[in-house]
Scaffold this active site. Structure first.
Site, PDB file in Angstrom:
ATOM      1  CG  HIS A 122      70.291  23.182  43.454  1.00  0.00           C
ATOM      2  ND1 HIS A 122      70.228  21.932  42.887  1.00  0.00           N
ATOM      3  CD2 HIS A 122      69.835  23.045  44.716  1.00  0.00           C
ATOM      4  CE1 HIS A 122      69.754  21.076  43.784  1.00  0.00           C
ATOM      5  NE2 HIS A 122      69.498  21.731  44.893  1.00  0.00           N
ATOM      6  NE  ARG A 147      73.202  21.851  45.526  1.00  0.00           N
ATOM      7  CZ  ARG A 147      73.054  20.685  44.878  1.00  0.00           C
ATOM      8  NH1 ARG A 147      72.716  19.598  45.549  1.00  0.00           N
ATOM      9  NH2 ARG A 147      73.213  20.614  43.578  1.00  0.00           N
ATOM     10  CE1 TYR A 159      73.920  16.081  42.151  1.00  0.00           C
ATOM     11  CE2 TYR A 159      75.112  17.429  43.748  1.00  0.00           C
ATOM     12  CZ  TYR A 159      73.924  16.962  43.213  1.00  0.00           C
ATOM     13  OH  TYR A 159      72.736  17.410  43.720  1.00  0.00           O
ATOM     14  CG  ASP A 217      74.846  17.213  47.782  1.00  0.00           C
ATOM     15  OD1 ASP A 217      75.454  16.337  48.437  1.00  0.00           O
ATOM     16  OD2 ASP A 217      73.773  17.001  47.176  1.00  0.00           O
ATOM     17  CG  HIS A 219      75.997  13.856  45.073  1.00  0.00           C
ATOM     18  ND1 HIS A 219      75.887  12.775  44.239  1.00  0.00           N
ATOM     19  CD2 HIS A 219      74.762  14.388  45.146  1.00  0.00           C
ATOM     20  CE1 HIS A 219      74.649  12.672  43.815  1.00  0.00           C
ATOM     21  NE2 HIS A 219      73.932  13.640  44.356  1.00  0.00           N
ATOM     22  CD  GLU A 243      72.534  17.270  50.262  1.00  0.00           C
ATOM     23  OE1 GLU A 243      72.457  18.480  49.979  1.00  0.00           O
ATOM     24  OE2 GLU A 243      71.942  16.385  49.630  1.00  0.00           O
ATOM     25  CD  GLU A 269      70.331  13.466  47.916  1.00  0.00           C
ATOM     26  OE1 GLU A 269      70.094  14.653  48.165  1.00  0.00           O
ATOM     27  OE2 GLU A 269      70.911  13.096  46.893  1.00  0.00           O
ATOM     28  NE  ARG A 290      69.600  17.064  51.540  1.00  0.00           N
ATOM     29  CZ  ARG A 290      68.817  17.576  50.597  1.00  0.00           C
ATOM     30  NH1 ARG A 290      67.736  18.266  50.921  1.00  0.00           N
ATOM     31  NH2 ARG A 290      69.093  17.400  49.322  1.00  0.00           N
ATOM     32  CG  HIS A 319      65.983  14.803  47.951  1.00  0.00           C
ATOM     33  ND1 HIS A 319      65.766  13.619  47.295  1.00  0.00           N
ATOM     34  CD2 HIS A 319      66.830  15.508  47.178  1.00  0.00           C
ATOM     35  CE1 HIS A 319      66.462  13.605  46.171  1.00  0.00           C
ATOM     36  NE2 HIS A 319      67.121  14.737  46.075  1.00  0.00           N
ATOM     37  CG  ASP A 323      65.100  13.166  41.749  1.00  0.00           C
ATOM     38  OD1 ASP A 323      65.782  14.214  41.706  1.00  0.00           O
ATOM     39  OD2 ASP A 323      65.277  12.281  42.593  1.00  0.00           O
ATOM     40  CD  GLU A 346      67.551  19.710  47.038  1.00  0.00           C
ATOM     41  OE1 GLU A 346      67.112  18.656  47.549  1.00  0.00           O
ATOM     42  OE2 GLU A 346      68.536  19.743  46.295  1.00  0.00           O
ATOM     43  CD1 TRP A 409      77.859  10.913  39.568  1.00  0.00           C
ATOM     44  CD2 TRP A 409      75.831  10.779  40.488  1.00  0.00           C
ATOM     45  NE1 TRP A 409      77.120  11.979  39.121  1.00  0.00           N
ATOM     46  CE2 TRP A 409      75.876  11.937  39.691  1.00  0.00           C
ATOM     47  CE3 TRP A 409      74.650  10.492  41.193  1.00  0.00           C
ATOM     48  CZ2 TRP A 409      74.783  12.808  39.548  1.00  0.00           C
ATOM     49  CZ3 TRP A 409      73.576  11.338  41.061  1.00  0.00           C
ATOM     50  CH2 TRP A 409      73.651  12.498  40.238  1.00  0.00           C
TER      51      TRP A 409
HETATM   52  O1  KDG Z   1      68.021  11.626  41.930  1.00  0.00           O
HETATM   53  C1  KDG Z   1      69.197  12.101  42.469  1.00  0.00           C
HETATM   54  C2  KDG Z   1      69.100  13.576  42.740  1.00  0.00           C
HETATM   55  O2  KDG Z   1      67.900  13.903  43.329  1.00  0.00           O
HETATM   56  C3  KDG Z   1      70.223  14.009  43.647  1.00  0.00           C
HETATM   57  O3  KDG Z   1      71.441  13.773  43.018  1.00  0.00           O
HETATM   58  C4  KDG Z   1      70.068  15.469  43.986  1.00  0.00           C
HETATM   59  O4  KDG Z   1      71.760  15.308  45.652  1.00  0.00           O
HETATM   60  C5  KDG Z   1      70.795  15.878  45.212  1.00  0.00           C
HETATM   61  C6  KDG Z   1      70.269  17.040  45.929  1.00  0.00           C
HETATM   62  O5  KDG Z   1      70.802  17.323  46.995  1.00  0.00           O
HETATM   63  O6  KDG Z   1      69.347  17.671  45.438  1.00  0.00           O
HETATM   64 MG    MG Z   2      72.038  15.799  47.723  1.00  0.00          MG
END
Ligand code: KDG
Ligand code: MG
Length: 409
Positions: A122, A147, A159, A217, A219, A243, A269, A290, A319, A323, A346, A409
């Site tokens: 990223h 990315r 984001y 992304d 998002h 994405e 994701e 994803r 993904h 997290d 990723e 979001w």
């Molecule tokens: O928990 C949410 C994140 O994992 C997410 O916002 C990350 O969009 C994301 C990505 O593409 O890594």
């Molecule tokens: Mg994403």
């Protein structure tokens, strides 16, 4: 091979992780990632209150049966909490099976289909200068696909862009979940975003040349026609993928986007079953899946999903944000290595504390990940170290438009 214990371990070495540890009567242990960002304790409770009692005494070898039992006997199907819990059980049982066989998991999944797993990192910046620094840093780290996320003029927080840039050499990756009692508020303006992003990609292509695979992304923030417009505007810059251009609930939206642009599309994701992809894959409305092993029910259904996708030349792009714990990441890497229709993985490296708690054998070299050749998943959880980092409440942010309306979001 009876299951004699199943423990739910919650730890927070910088961020929260939920891990399931399953132990068999012959002393084998297996790990599964059950982390659901911002809602961690609901999965921990689902596991300890409702799943662990059902696991004790079961034969750890019957993975498909355990999966079907947990999925069907609950009656209330699907959803991120249920599916993250089932994922953890499924991964832990695969870990045990591979350890019992004395093999790295990818061997049980059919062996390696490639030498390494191409990963994307990223890069981000509040302006082009910061973005270019971040891109150069990622190239130095070895990434061969990047990315690109940037701030948008007139917006305060967006984001994918940390409030302060990571200094060179520091592992200061963007972590959207913030500790504290309430979620942070971010702002959003789709028209400002659509005006800004094509120019960013033009500048990046001019500076870094035509070869480097670039990803972006969205998002979940655009309507179908807005997403179509962005996809079209980005065509000259040859993206690897765009994405989550529209929110996840409506598979039909992608049909409209697809009619207008040849920019490859990745989504999913936040999906958690193969049914979320039925239309998208059968009608070839997307190019990349994803989903992660952690949130889509584990290795068992992800393997089936990717085999279904293979019939339509749809590839994986799992993904791999922070997290996804090192356990979830390892599970993904074994699957990435084994399947034929691998696309890209990723990879957001975890911080030092996380790596002390989760001892891993996977490697990242010259842009390629490899899960290693330890029997099982190749990750061990240091429970003493984990106990030093108790759970801390943390939430993902949310967005409002200029007039105060809540946005995706
Ligand atoms: O928990 C949410 C994140 O994992 C997410 O916002 C990350 O969009 C994301 C990505 O593409 O890594
Ligand atoms: Mg994403």
């Amino acid at each position: 091979m009876k299951i004699v214990a199943a423990d739910v371990l919650v730890t927070s070495p910088g961020r929260n992780f939920v891990t399931l540890k399953v132990t068999t009567e012959d002393g084998l242990t297996g790990l599964g990632d059950a982390t659901l960002n911002g809602r961690e304790l609901s999965v921990a409770s689902y596991l300890s209150d409702h799943v662990v009692p059902l696991l004790l005494g079961r034969d750890a070898r019957n993975i498909e049966d355990a999966w079907q039992f947990l999925y069907r006997s609950a009656y209330w199907r699907r959803g991120p909490v249920t599916m993250s819990a089932i994922s953890a059980v499924d991964s832990a049982l695969w870990d045990i099976k591979a350890k019992a066989a004395g093999m790295p998991l990818y061997q049980l999944l059919g062996g390696a289909s490639r030498r390494g797993i191409r990963a994307y990192g990223h890069a981000s910046g509040r302006d082009l200068e910061q973005l270019f620094d971040s891109m150069r840093h990622h190239l130095e780290l070895g990434f061969r696909a990047i990315r690109v996320q940037t701030s948008v003029p007139s917006l305060n927080a967006v984001y994918g862009v940390p409030a302060t840039p990571a200094t060179k050499g520091e592992n200061g990756h963007y972590e959207p979940a913030q500790r504290g009692p309430l979620p942070a508020e971010e702002d959003w303006d789709t028209r400002a975003y659509l005006r800004h992003i094509p120019g960013v990609f033009e500048a990046v292509r001019n500076a870094f040349g035509p070869e480097l695979p670039l990803l972006h992304d969205g998002h979940h923030r655009m309507t179908p026609i807005e997403a179509a417009r962005l996809g079209k505007a980005l065509e000259p810059y040859d993206l690897f993928w765009l994405e989550d251009c529209t929110p996840a609930e409506n598979q039909e939206a992608l049909r409209l986007v697809r009619q207008h642009t040849t920019t490859p599309l990745a989504i999913g994701e936040v999906f958690n079953t193969v049914w979320d992809y039925q239309t998208l894959i059968r009608e070839q409305l997307i190019d990349y899946v994803r989903s992660s092993v952690t949130h889509a029910g584990g290795i068992t259904p992800m393997r089936k999903l990717m085999d279904f996708a293979a019939q339509y030349q749809v590839k994986s792009g799992m993904h791999g944000a922070t997290d996804i714990s090192p356990v979830g990441m390892a599970a993904a890497l074994h699957l990435d290595l084994a399947i034929h229709n691998f696309g890209i993985q990723e990879y957001m490296p975890h911080n030092e504390l996380t790596n002390e708690v989760f001892r891993q054998t996977f490697t990242f070299q010259d842009g390629y990940l490899h899960p290693g050749d330890q029997p099982g998943l190749g990750v061990e959880l240091d429970e003493k170290a984990a106990a030093q980092f108790p759970y801390q409440a943390a939430y993902l942010p949310f967005s409002r438009l200029k007039d105060g309306t809540i946005h995706d979001w």
